[in-house]
Enzyme design. Structure first.
Site, PDB file in Angstrom:
ATOM      1  N   ARG A   1      21.137  34.702  50.097  1.00 33.46           N
ATOM      2  CA  ARG A   1      22.404  33.957  50.042  1.00 33.46           C
ATOM      3  C   ARG A   1      23.426  34.496  51.053  1.00 33.46           C
ATOM      4  O   ARG A   1      24.138  33.717  51.698  1.00 33.46           O
ATOM      5  CB  ARG A   1      23.007  34.040  48.634  1.00 33.46           C
ATOM      6  CG  ARG A   1      22.257  33.253  47.579  1.00 33.46           C
ATOM      7  CD  ARG A   1      22.173  31.776  47.912  1.00 33.46           C
ATOM      8  NE  ARG A   1      21.521  31.035  46.830  1.00 33.46           N
ATOM      9  CZ  ARG A   1      20.732  30.011  47.024  1.00 33.46           C
ATOM     10  NH1 ARG A   1      20.465  29.585  48.259  1.00 33.46           N
ATOM     11  NH2 ARG A   1      20.182  29.370  46.008  1.00 33.46           N
TER      12      ARG A   1
ATOM     13  N   ARG B   1      24.877  32.092  54.038  1.00 30.88           N
ATOM     14  CA  ARG B   1      26.282  31.686  54.037  1.00 30.88           C
ATOM     15  C   ARG B   1      27.109  32.388  55.112  1.00 30.88           C
ATOM     16  O   ARG B   1      28.328  32.239  55.144  1.00 30.88           O
ATOM     17  CB  ARG B   1      26.882  31.942  52.653  1.00 30.88           C
ATOM     18  CG  ARG B   1      26.217  31.101  51.563  1.00 30.88           C
ATOM     19  CD  ARG B   1      26.613  31.541  50.170  1.00 30.88           C
ATOM     20  NE  ARG B   1      25.837  30.835  49.158  1.00 30.88           N
ATOM     21  CZ  ARG B   1      25.743  31.205  47.882  1.00 30.88           C
ATOM     22  NH1 ARG B   1      26.393  32.301  47.462  1.00 30.88           N
ATOM     23  NH2 ARG B   1      25.016  30.514  47.034  1.00 30.88           N
TER      24      ARG B   1
ATOM     25  N   HIS C   1      23.933  42.929  39.982  1.00 29.78           N
ATOM     26  CA  HIS C   1      22.892  42.789  38.962  1.00 29.78           C
ATOM     27  C   HIS C   1      22.247  44.108  38.538  1.00 29.78           C
ATOM     28  O   HIS C   1      21.734  44.183  37.409  1.00 29.78           O
ATOM     29  CB  HIS C   1      21.829  41.799  39.452  1.00 29.78           C
ATOM     30  CG  HIS C   1      22.351  40.405  39.548  1.00 29.78           C
ATOM     31  ND1 HIS C   1      22.540  39.755  40.751  1.00 29.78           N
ATOM     32  CD2 HIS C   1      22.764  39.535  38.588  1.00 29.78           C
ATOM     33  CE1 HIS C   1      23.022  38.550  40.540  1.00 29.78           C
ATOM     34  NE2 HIS C   1      23.178  38.389  39.240  1.00 29.78           N
TER      35      HIS C   1
ATOM     36  N   ASP D   1      41.865  31.379  35.460  1.00 32.98           N
ATOM     37  CA  ASP D   1      42.349  30.422  34.461  1.00 32.98           C
ATOM     38  C   ASP D   1      41.442  30.272  33.255  1.00 32.98           C
ATOM     39  O   ASP D   1      41.580  29.333  32.473  1.00 32.98           O
ATOM     40  CB  ASP D   1      42.582  29.055  35.114  1.00 32.98           C
ATOM     41  CG  ASP D   1      41.322  28.473  35.744  1.00 32.98           C
ATOM     42  OD1 ASP D   1      40.244  29.108  35.653  1.00 32.98           O
ATOM     43  OD2 ASP D   1      41.409  27.388  36.350  1.00 32.98           O
TER      44      ASP D   1
ATOM     45  N   THR E   1      36.898  26.528  39.377  1.00 35.56           N
ATOM     46  CA  THR E   1      38.201  26.699  40.000  1.00 35.56           C
ATOM     47  C   THR E   1      38.287  28.119  40.569  1.00 35.56           C
ATOM     48  O   THR E   1      37.624  29.036  40.083  1.00 35.56           O
ATOM     49  CB  THR E   1      39.344  26.499  38.989  1.00 35.56           C
ATOM     50  OG1 THR E   1      39.439  27.648  38.154  1.00 35.56           O
ATOM     51  CG2 THR E   1      39.117  25.265  38.126  1.00 35.56           C
TER      52      THR E   1
ATOM     53  N   HIS F   1      31.982  34.356  36.146  1.00 34.95           N
ATOM     54  CA  HIS F   1      31.763  32.984  35.693  1.00 34.95           C
ATOM     55  C   HIS F   1      33.069  32.196  35.609  1.00 34.95           C
ATOM     56  O   HIS F   1      33.032  30.964  35.519  1.00 34.95           O
ATOM     57  CB  HIS F   1      31.048  32.983  34.345  1.00 34.95           C
ATOM     58  CG  HIS F   1      29.560  33.062  34.467  1.00 34.95           C
ATOM     59  ND1 HIS F   1      28.701  32.100  33.997  1.00 34.95           N
ATOM     60  CD2 HIS F   1      28.762  34.010  35.044  1.00 34.95           C
ATOM     61  CE1 HIS F   1      27.450  32.437  34.250  1.00 34.95           C
ATOM     62  NE2 HIS F   1      27.461  33.594  34.885  1.00 34.95           N
TER      63      HIS F   1
ATOM     64  N   TRP G   1      41.039  29.810  40.511  1.00 35.18           N
ATOM     65  CA  TRP G   1      42.137  30.483  39.826  1.00 35.18           C
ATOM     66  C   TRP G   1      41.623  31.352  38.694  1.00 35.18           C
ATOM     67  O   TRP G   1      40.535  31.138  38.158  1.00 35.18           O
ATOM     68  CB  TRP G   1      43.132  29.453  39.277  1.00 35.18           C
ATOM     69  CG  TRP G   1      43.692  28.539  40.301  1.00 35.18           C
ATOM     70  CD1 TRP G   1      43.390  27.218  40.469  1.00 35.18           C
ATOM     71  CD2 TRP G   1      44.654  28.867  41.314  1.00 35.18           C
ATOM     72  NE1 TRP G   1      44.118  26.699  41.513  1.00 35.18           N
ATOM     73  CE2 TRP G   1      44.896  27.684  42.062  1.00 35.18           C
ATOM     74  CE3 TRP G   1      45.332  30.032  41.663  1.00 35.18           C
ATOM     75  CZ2 TRP G   1      45.781  27.640  43.125  1.00 35.18           C
ATOM     76  CZ3 TRP G   1      46.216  29.993  42.728  1.00 35.18           C
ATOM     77  CH2 TRP G   1      46.440  28.805  43.446  1.00 35.18           C
TER      78      TRP G   1
ATOM     79  N   SER H   1      38.246  29.509  33.041  1.00 40.68           N
ATOM     80  CA  SER H   1      37.321  28.374  33.058  1.00 40.68           C
ATOM     81  C   SER H   1      35.957  28.730  32.487  1.00 40.68           C
ATOM     82  O   SER H   1      35.203  27.838  32.098  1.00 40.68           O
ATOM     83  CB  SER H   1      37.180  27.824  34.482  1.00 40.68           C
ATOM     84  OG  SER H   1      36.746  28.817  35.386  1.00 40.68           O
TER      85      SER H   1
END
Length: 593
Positions: free
Chosen positions: A456, A460, A372, A203, A199, A145, A201, A205
């Site tokens: 997915r 993709r 999962h 970081d 992002t 996440h 990174w 988030s």
């Protein structure tokens, strides 16, 4: 000359790995081979998807470029949009036919993703990963996440996977519909590209947010701290700015528990910083605590979580080497960073290196982190002090709508103890939680997450299993018996894929593949991990050239250096000390007190 030597060493490492297998070698030789494999992967498996889709003009520079921005801009000062929210996912396989989205009929058919879900993925009996505890499962979702989330293309007609005549999918939700992924036009070689909602990174988030409205709404605006309620989470009102169908819809108690823990850790760092530097402003305290908290999360992932889930002696040494270098933690503590080499001294504090390709996470990285099956069918809540069972909660009652009620009723110490005592599921075929295969969504629809995971990768352009291995210079499976050592699975795979081993989906192959000793996931997935685990650190200036006291403060650097998952847990929940005293790794199973 150095480049030539590195190239030759990489080719030799690949040859040794192909003939013997890195995991069959003595630890020292295995480490040499892994270093060579990483060099080879860096040279041949990094591909840029292109510039930020919002255009080349960057936003205005922040007043202080020594701190992380909320949207990830200016993490790289020369390319301010690199890795920021909205940036494109790169690739680990060469652009062109191998990385193009599959034709629409192949995405939803050939075989139908729903057929794969029903016949190969659906959990029959829960099979635990007994070398891990449930915190390990919560941790990887917590990190995912932070790193990545695609946008849905809600304006386009959804995918409608084929349903067999005997499919038990609820009639009220037929046909099954899956939103397409928002894409952007790319180049001729890479015609379709996808932006990241978050992002790229490392970081934090997932707790600080990727856009300013939410980031501001959770702040106390005093002492740098975050507002936390009795349930340990930011106010409900702060979530009003978030897309209800976005990542917040995918939360569960395990994810929220870790979000709460590291928001508490942020506030603890703020208090320590304020005590040492009373002149620091609220903004300075917030920014510095975020730097230290994020770096600590990166350290925990590298030296605690990863050695737990890939517990081979060679990989344990390799991951500690990524952070501390082969000279080790004690050498660094006593002598500092004596050598520039990442091999000897570790990546943190060294030079920033993109290895010739602008930094981003990749579609292939997203694909191999589809884990999962780690989620169990139920969780038994136990008292932290006595281990007495209090109640058992089914997985469906641990998901989004039940997170705050559960955290409001159960003590966080009891929940952490319960997660430490429980096992996650093994990453196998026939072990995908059925609660996630008929999952209610905020808009009232139902989702089969196993179907979505298969769809997915096809949508993709992530190659199917055999082609994925070819792109990593690994031998493809010639037969289904080559793919797995489970004869029953081989027969089932042959039936579902109509006898064509080339059609096996990547995720299916990763779950079926025989694993090295101590591994919680496949060796094929590990190749992407070898490449991207170190890249997330080496590309980030806040973990390389700016990982220093002038940016973090002396207190901030000491906080990262002196702490681990164990110390974070004990700081906030000291009653866990008797149990953790006999645990070598907090992500390994905890004994009864």
């Amino acid at each position: 000359m150095i480049g030539v030597v590195r190239s030759i060493a990489g080719m030799v490492a690949e040859r040794v790995d192909d003939v013997v297998g890195w995991h069959e070698l003595p630890r020292s030789l295995g480490l040499v081979v892994l270093i060579g494999l990483r060099s080879r992967l860096r040279a041949h498996n990094l591909f840029d998807a292109g510039p930020h889709p919002d255009g080349p003009a960057p936003p205005p520079a922040p007043a202080d470029t020594r701190v992380r921005t909320i949207d990830g801009t200016y993490t790289d000062l020369d390319d301010p949009r690199m890795g920021s929210a909205g940036s494109l996912f790169g690739r680990n396989v060469a652009p062109g036919p191998c990385a193009r989205p599959e034709a629409p009929d192949a995405v939803v058919g050939g075989p139908s993703p729903r057929l794969v879900s029903r016949q190969l993925l659906a959990r029959d009996d829960f099979r635990p990963a007994t070398s891990l505890n449930l915190l390990a499962a919560a941790w990887i979702q917590f990190e995912v996440h932070d790193w990545m989330s695609h946008f849905d293309a809600t304006a386009e007609a959804p995918w409608e996977p084929e349903l067999a005549g005997d499919d038990p999918w609820p009639q009220a939700h037929c046909p099954m519909r899956v939103n397409r992924t928002l894409s952007r036009p790319g180049t001729h070689a890479n015609p379709t590209v996808y932006p990241n909602r978050d992002t790229h990174w490392w970081d934090g988030s997932q707790i600080y947010g990727s856009e300013p409205t939410y980031a501001d709404a959770i702040r106390e605006w005093d002492g740098g701290r975050i507002v936390l309620g009795r349930d340990g989470l930011p106010p409900v009102a702060a979530e009003e700015s978030l897309d209800p169908n976005g990542p917040i819809a995918n939360t569960w108690v395990g994810l929220a528990l870790l979000q709460s823990l590291f928001l508490k850790e942020h506030n603890a760092i703020c208090r320590r910083l304020h005590s040492a530097y009373p002149e620091m402003t609220d903004q300075q305290l917030y920014d510095t605590a975020r730097l230290a908290n994020t770096a600590l999360m990166a350290k925990i992932h590298t030296v605690d979580w990863t050695p737990a889930i890939i517990a081979h002696p060679t990989t344990v040494a390799a991951m500690r080497g990524n952070w501390f270098g082969l000279l080790g933690e004690k050498f660094g503590l006593h002598h500092g960073r004596v050598f520039d080499s990442e091999v000897l001294s570790g990546i943190p504090g060294g030079r920033t290196d993109f290895h010739g390709v602008p930094y981003s996470l990749t579609e292939d990285f997203v694909a191999v982190y589809r884990m999962h099956p780690l989620l169990p069918d139920e969780l038994t809540i136990r008292e932290a002090g006595s281990d007495r069972p209090k109640r058992t909660i089914g997985l469906s009652d641990l998901l989004a709508d039940d997170v705050r009620p559960t955290l409001g009723v159960e003590s966080a110490a009891d929940l952490f103890h319960s997660f430490g005592r429980a096992h996650p599921g093994a990453l196998d075929l026939h072990n995908f939680p059925n609660a996630l295969r008929e999952l209610p969504r905020p808009d009232g629809s139902l989702m089969d997450l196993a179907t979505v995971d298969i769809l997915r990768n096809r949508e993709r352009g992530v190659p199917r299993y055999n082609e994925f291995r070819r792109q990593l210079r690994l031998r493809p499976a010639k037969t289904f018996d080559d793919l797995t050592d489970n004869p029953k699975w081989a027969c089932e795979l042959a039936r579902v894929y109509d006898g064509d081993v080339e059609q096996v989906d990547l995720m299916v192959g990763l779950y079926a593949e025989t694993r090295p000793q101590g591994f919680g996931f496949s060796d094929t997935a590990f190749r992407v991990f070898i490449l991207m685990a170190s890249r997330r650190i080496s590309s980030d200036r806040f973990l390389t050239v700016d990982f220093r006291p002038e940016i973090y403060t002396e207190v901030g650097m000491s906080w990262v250096r002196q702490n681990s998952m164990r110390s974070v847990l004990l700081r906030h929940f000291p009653t866990l000390a008797p149990t953790l005293a006999d645990v070598a790794n907090p992500f390994a199973p905890w004994p009864a007190p």
